[in-house]
Design a protein around this motif. Structure first.
Motif, PDB file in Angstrom:
ATOM      1  N   LEU A 233       0.831  -1.201   0.000  1.00 36.29           N
ATOM      2  CA  LEU A 233       0.000   0.000   0.000  1.00 36.29           C
ATOM      3  C   LEU A 233       0.869   1.255   0.000  1.00 36.29           C
ATOM      4  N   ASP A 234       0.601   2.149  -0.955  1.00 33.42           N
ATOM      5  CA  ASP A 234       1.322   3.417  -1.039  1.00 33.42           C
ATOM      6  C   ASP A 234       1.240   4.172   0.294  1.00 33.42           C
ATOM      7  N   GLN A 235       2.373   4.711   0.754  1.00 36.77           N
ATOM      8  CA  GLN A 235       2.413   5.350   2.064  1.00 36.77           C
ATOM      9  C   GLN A 235       1.493   6.558   2.158  1.00 36.77           C
ATOM     10  N   ASN A 272      -5.199   3.297 -10.268  1.00 40.22           N
ATOM     11  CA  ASN A 272      -4.970   3.292  -8.819  1.00 40.22           C
ATOM     12  C   ASN A 272      -4.137   2.089  -8.400  1.00 40.22           C
ATOM     13  N   LEU A 273      -4.408   0.921  -8.984  1.00 41.10           N
ATOM     14  CA  LEU A 273      -3.618  -0.268  -8.653  1.00 41.10           C
ATOM     15  C   LEU A 273      -2.160  -0.060  -9.044  1.00 41.10           C
ATOM     16  N   GLY A 274      -1.946   0.549 -10.206  1.00 40.92           N
ATOM     17  CA  GLY A 274      -0.582   0.813 -10.647  1.00 40.92           C
ATOM     18  C   GLY A 274       0.169   1.746  -9.719  1.00 40.92           C
ATOM     19  N   ALA A 275      -0.568   2.624  -9.040  1.00 38.78           N
ATOM     20  CA  ALA A 275       0.040   3.554  -8.083  1.00 38.78           C
ATOM     21  C   ALA A 275       0.032   2.985  -6.665  1.00 38.78           C
ATOM     22  N   ARG A 276      -0.305   1.707  -6.514  1.00 36.87           N
ATOM     23  CA  ARG A 276      -0.393   1.020  -5.220  1.00 36.87           C
ATOM     24  C   ARG A 276      -1.419   1.698  -4.314  1.00 36.87           C
ATOM     25  N   ARG A 277      -2.510   2.143  -4.940  1.00 34.62           N
ATOM     26  CA  ARG A 277      -3.577   2.807  -4.209  1.00 34.62           C
ATOM     27  C   ARG A 277      -4.882   2.034  -4.318  1.00 34.62           C
ATOM     28  N   GLY A 278      -4.790   0.721  -4.433  1.00 35.01           N
ATOM     29  CA  GLY A 278      -5.985  -0.111  -4.359  1.00 35.01           C
ATOM     30  C   GLY A 278      -6.508  -0.096  -2.933  1.00 35.01           C
ATOM     31  N   THR A 279      -7.809   0.141  -2.774  1.00 36.72           N
ATOM     32  CA  THR A 279      -8.357   0.318  -1.427  1.00 36.72           C
ATOM     33  C   THR A 279      -8.417  -0.985  -0.651  1.00 36.72           C
ATOM     34  N   LEU A 280      -8.777  -2.069  -1.312  1.00 35.40           N
ATOM     35  CA  LEU A 280      -8.907  -3.362  -0.646  1.00 35.40           C
ATOM     36  C   LEU A 280      -7.712  -4.251  -0.947  1.00 35.40           C
TER      37      LEU A 280
END
Length: 342
Positions: A233-235, A272-280
């Motif tokens: 998960l993106d910090q 978002n997944l590519g930016a490691r910002r997937g919520t779940l």
């Protein structure tokens, strides 16, 4: 030709072949024989205004509830993964039914039942005893996606309603936000969906809607029992989620699945997944699992919303064909919450 239905027009083999069998063959799996009896024209003679009625009720519901389109799409998904697309999720508790609504994945989470009731009531007024609750869920999901800016497709119809529910299957068969990629693939494969292509496409429905903090908090504070955050998960995004879902906070508090466009059906989920910002956790697993066979499709959809929309429509049709009841099977419920005659 398939035998005529007592409630709808017969579905010819040409449409079934084009919409169902050919689409399934393109991804290398078959469909249940009954699914070939579904067709987009099923209600053209018996309830020609069905789509117009559903659209009208949904638009009115959306005026009071911005989340309803995402919720109705999810409701169709949660129905189909449990003994097929038979509207079993809509049944209330009774002397003979243990409702799926109280299964762990659905309890205080799945929503939109009163809107389905309103759609059913409007259709019973327009064409009594004709449109099944299972078809209402399929049509409502289709229209919800369209009204949110997503793709359009002709949804095959002619499903009948089941007369049983299965809370055990609801507790075990539904994909979980805490599932790793292996578990997700197993659950998709178990219902006859492609464990790579359909998994990635249908997960894209998380591009709109909300999620409760109880499904997010473990990633933030105790990922896989480590007492540490999920390293995938993106910090910066973790800091945002932590403010919205503080440690020990209200687990029912809502958080946007897509922080940028939470009510729009678009392709930003994959970016978002590519930016490691997937919520779940289950979202990020599609890309961050080492050697994930799903990663290439995530990348393709991140670069082309058109490709995502096209695949999503096909996968929704396939999902809508899981173990359908047709012909003389099941019934057309008068009230989506109860079996006829009970």
């Amino acid at each position: 030709m398939a035998p005529p239905s007592p409630r709808g027009m017969p579905c010819g083999p040409r449409l079934a072949a084009v919409l169902l069998l050919a689409a399934a063959a393109a991804l290398g799996f078959g469909v249940r024989a009954g699914a070939a009896q579904l067709c987009a024209e099923y209600y053209d003679r018996t309830c020609p205004g069905v789509h117009r009625v559903v659209r009208r009720v949904l638009k009115k519901a959306h005026e009071a509830d911005a989340r309803i389109y995402a919720s109705l799409t999810r409701l169709h998904f949660h129905d189909c993964f449990v003994q097929g697309c038979d509207a079993s999720i809509l049944l209330d508790n009774s002397s003979s039914i243990v409702s799926e609504k109280f299964a762990t994945p659905n309890n205080n989470s799945a929503r939109g039942y009163p809107v389905v009731d309103a759609v059913k009531a409007a259709l019973e007024e327009a064409c009594p005893g004709v449109v099944s609750c299972a078809d209402i869920l399929a049509i409502a999901a289709k229209i919800s996606v369209e009204l949110s800016g997503g793709p359009r497709w002709r949804v095959p119809l002619g499903r009948r309603d089941g007369t049983t529910a299965n809370i055990t299957a609801a507790n075990s068969n539904l994909p979980s936000p805490f599932d790793n990629l292996t578990a997700l693939q197993q659950k998709f494969g178990a219902v006859g969906l492609d464990a790579t292509a359909d998994l990635v496409a249908l997960s894209g429905a998380h591009t709109f809607g909300r999620v409760q903090c109880r499904f997010v908090a473990p990633r933030l504070y105790n990922f896989s029992g480590t007492r540490r955050p999920d390293p995938a998960l993106d910090q910066g995004y973790r800091a945002l989620l932590s403010r919205r879902c503080p440690r020990g906070g209200d687990g029912s508090a809502l958080n946007d699945l897509d922080p940028a466009t939470p009510d729009a059906f678009d392709g930003s989920y994959y970016a978002n997944l590519g930016a490691r910002r997937g919520t779940l956790q289950s979202d990020q697993e599609l890309l961050s699992t080492p050697g994930a066979p799903t990663a290439a499709i995530v990348g393709r959809f991140a670069g082309s919303q058109k490709a995502f929309f096209r695949s999503f429509a096909k996968s929704m049709i396939r999902m809508g064909n899981i173990e359908v009841l047709t012909g003389s099977q099941g019934e057309v419920r008068k009230n989506c919450r109860v079996v006829n005659g009970s």
